[in-house]
Motif scaffolding. Structure first.
Motif, short mmCIF file in Angstrom:
data_model
loop_
_atom_site.label_atom_id
_atom_site.label_comp_id
_atom_site.label_asym_id
_atom_site.label_seq_id
_atom_site.Cartn_x
_atom_site.Cartn_y
_atom_site.Cartn_z
N GLY A 272 26.84 -26.79 8.88
CA GLY A 272 25.46 -27.23 8.80
C GLY A 272 25.21 -28.35 7.82
N GLU A 273 26.15 -28.63 6.91
CA GLU A 273 26.01 -29.73 5.98
C GLU A 273 26.85 -30.92 6.46
OE1 GLU A 273 25.17 -27.66 1.66
OE2 GLU A 273 27.19 -28.29 2.12
N THR A 274 26.39 -32.12 6.15
CA THR A 274 27.14 -33.32 6.51
C THR A 274 27.86 -33.84 5.27
OG1 THR A 274 25.43 -33.85 8.15
CG2 THR A 274 27.02 -35.58 7.61
N PHE A 275 29.17 -33.99 5.38
CA PHE A 275 30.02 -34.47 4.28
C PHE A 275 30.37 -35.93 4.54
CE2 PHE A 275 30.19 -30.06 3.65
CZ PHE A 275 30.81 -29.74 2.45
N SER A 288 18.47 -29.65 5.33
CA SER A 288 17.10 -30.13 5.17
C SER A 288 17.01 -31.64 5.16
CB SER A 288 16.51 -29.58 3.86
OG SER A 288 17.23 -30.09 2.74
N GLY A 289 18.15 -32.32 5.05
CA GLY A 289 18.17 -33.78 4.97
C GLY A 289 18.19 -34.31 3.56
N GLN A 290 18.33 -33.41 2.57
CA GLN A 290 18.37 -33.80 1.17
C GLN A 290 19.81 -33.84 0.66
OE1 GLN A 290 15.58 -34.66 -0.66
NE2 GLN A 290 14.50 -34.46 1.29
N LEU A 291 20.14 -34.87 -0.10
CA LEU A 291 21.45 -34.92 -0.73
C LEU A 291 21.56 -33.85 -1.81
CD1 LEU A 291 21.93 -38.78 -1.21
CD2 LEU A 291 23.33 -37.30 0.24
N VAL A 292 22.69 -33.19 -1.88
CA VAL A 292 22.91 -32.23 -2.96
C VAL A 292 22.81 -32.93 -4.30
CG1 VAL A 292 24.61 -30.68 -4.02
CG2 VAL A 292 24.29 -30.68 -1.54
N SER A 413 25.32 -33.39 15.05
CA SER A 413 24.29 -32.89 14.14
C SER A 413 23.94 -31.44 14.45
CB SER A 413 23.03 -33.76 14.25
OG SER A 413 22.38 -33.52 15.48
N ASN A 414 23.11 -30.84 13.61
CA ASN A 414 22.68 -29.46 13.82
C ASN A 414 21.84 -29.29 15.07
OD1 ASN A 414 23.99 -28.73 11.47
ND2 ASN A 414 22.17 -28.92 10.20
N THR A 415 21.27 -30.38 15.58
CA THR A 415 20.47 -30.30 16.81
C THR A 415 21.28 -30.63 18.05
OG1 THR A 415 19.76 -32.60 16.51
CG2 THR A 415 18.34 -30.88 15.58
#
Length: 505
Positions: A272-275, A288-292, A413-415
């Motif tokens: 679920g996260e993009t690396f 959520s679209g926020q950078l860690v 993507s998650n969608t």
């Protein structure tokens, strides 16, 4: 002499009460309070000053019974002492019955206001009747400037997490009012937070969960979260590594790259996260679209066991069969369970690729569950269950119409949309499609990396040149079974709906 409707209701209600046993009969002022209360909170329609309308005895008793149901009292239909006491309890100021005295038997206990939000970012804030009585109120969703506003009585003694029962629990009241702000009405379900009367503290806020009735109401308004393999990770997210000790001020360090410059070595959707990998660094983008963090993390501090000589990750993906995470570099790959390495480096020939071959991008496509390995202008398709390449590969990458050759990486993507990345641009392929969207390419910085938009138009001067397709067939997928002279181009949009016709890329 014409009587107002409210006066007639009072007379009828008094008559009903006089017919009941003398013990517990309320005072006339309580009866007046009761009728006013029932009208204020939607159980009785407001009086029409232009006509003297006599309400039936059954309707009055029904109104009291519905109120008693909401309050969790025996449904006697009488203004008994318990009912009057409930009417004196602190509560929300919104009506319990929405619409014209809606004394309608509903299968669902929850109520819906009939309006929902078209946006996902909501704010809340604060005037009232002093301590007790009305605790707070909220406004249903809508386009009015006050829609969704939530107000709390500042004169109440608010508490948070209190165990002694003193004061009014702010968390419980806030959850109730936020339910209204999202579009929920009052509920008669025993465990619903949307009951109109203050029920006291709800315990530890960190452990609180909405009741099934409340969740059903919200899902009726906004729908359920879809559960595709990429919508919600089935495994726990990767935990960050422990923080290393701070380096001395004079210690040499590798320069930190600028994420806004693009040109990543690898990009992958992992649980679920993009690396985003670049050299010995990587960034993580939350669902959520926020950078860690705007600063990258160190590759070897996170992926424990990755050999120190591996300075670049060329591709990565999460294996759909078991959730293992595969990192590629050169002609080798490494398998990780969570963040821990499993075994030693393994050659790409295990995927069926020629000896010494490398890959630019790897991704698993949820439409068919196959894994795609891309190198330059060609790609292979790997069957995870059979542990072998599908026959007939490699094929030309131009079958994915509009895709750039030798992409930096590809991810889903998650969608369910597929994204090709190269340089500072990305190409989007809608879920299940092998043709890029007409607005591709787009700059990746604003959408993915919290970077400013470029001053140039990415679709005009900087669009990479695509390699012309080879052969005479203008199709992007091939028909394995087809009959008759029907045009392939016309048939393509219908493929997902046909049976007996398979297609592959």
């Amino acid at each position: 002499m014409r009587l107002q409707a409210l006066d007639l209701w009072l007379l009828v209600l008094l008559l009903v009460l006089l017919l009941q046993p003398v013990h517990g009969t309320p005072r006339a002022q309580d009866v007046s309070l009761g009728v006013d209360w029932l009208t204020r909170y939607g159980y009785l329609p407001p009086a029409d000053p232009s006509q003297a309308q006599l309400q039936s005895l059954e309707k009055l008793q029904d109104a009291i019974k519905v109120m008693q149901r909401f309050a969790g009292l025996p449904e006697t239909g009488q203004m008994d002492t318990e009912t009057i006491a409930a009417m004196h309890k602190p509560r929300c100021s919104l009506p319990d019955i929405l619409g014209a005295a809606g004394l309608v038997r509903r299968r669902r206990r929850y109520a819906l206001s009939g309006s929902v939000w078209k946006k996902r970012t909501l704010t809340w804030s604060y005037p009232f009747d002093g301590p007790g009585g009305t605790l707070a109120h909220a406004f249903f969703p809508g386009e009015h400037p006050i829609s969704g506003d939530t107000h709390f009585d500042d004169e109440e003694t608010w508490t948070f997490g209190s165990q002694d029962g003193e004061g009014t629990d702010l968390f419980a009241v806030a959850v109730h009012e936020f339910g209204h702000a999202l579009g929920l009405g009052h509920s008669s379900a025993p465990d619903s937070i949307m009951r109109p009367f203050y029920q006291g503290p709800v315990g530890d806020p960190g452990k609180y969960r909405l009741s099934r009735d409340d969740r059903d109401g919200l899902q009726q308004l906004y729908g359920k979260v879809s559960h595709t393999p990429y919508d919600k990770p089935t495994r726990k997210p990767l935990a960050p590594p422990p923080q290393p000790p701070a380096l001395p001020p004079d210690s040499p360090s590798t320069p930190v790259p600028d994420r806004c410059e693009g040109n990543f070595d690898a990009i992958a959707n992992i649980r679920g996260e993009t690396f985003f990998f670049k050299g010995p660094w990587f960034w993580r983008l939350q669902p959520s679209g926020q950078l860690v963090s705007p600063r990258p993390a160190r590759l070897h501090r996170f992926w424990e066991g990755l050999p120190t000589h591996v300075r670049v990750i060329q591709a990565a993906y999460a294996r759909p069969l078991d959730g293992r995470i595969i990192l590629f570099s050169g002609p080798h790959f490494w398998v990780f369970q969570d963040r821990q390495l499993e075994g030693a480096a393994r050659p790409l020939v295990e995927f069926g690729l020629p000896p010494g071959e490398e890959v630019d991008a790897v991704f698993s496509w949820p439409l068919n569950g196959k894994t795609y390995l891309i190198r330059g202008q060609q790609y292979w398709r790997y069957d995870e269950e059979a542990a072998r390449l599908d026959p007939g590969y490699p094929r030309v990458l131009s079958r994915w119409e509009g895709a750039p050759p030798a992409p930096d990486d590809v991810t889903v993507s998650n969608t369910g949309d597929t994204y090709f990345f190269k340089g500072t641009l990305f190409w989007r392929f809608a879920k299940g499609s092998v043709k890029s969207e007409s607005d591709s390419p787009q700059p990746m910085g604003p959408k993915w990396l919290d970077c400013p938009a470029p001053s140039y138009d990415p679709q005009v001067p900087n669009r990479p040149k695509m390699t012309p397709r080879t052969g005479t067939c203008d199709c992007q997928c091939e028909l394995n079974q087809a009959t008759g002279p029907l045009s392939v181009t016309l048939l393509l949009p219908l493929l997902p709906f046909l049976t007996g016709v398979a297609f592959s890329c």
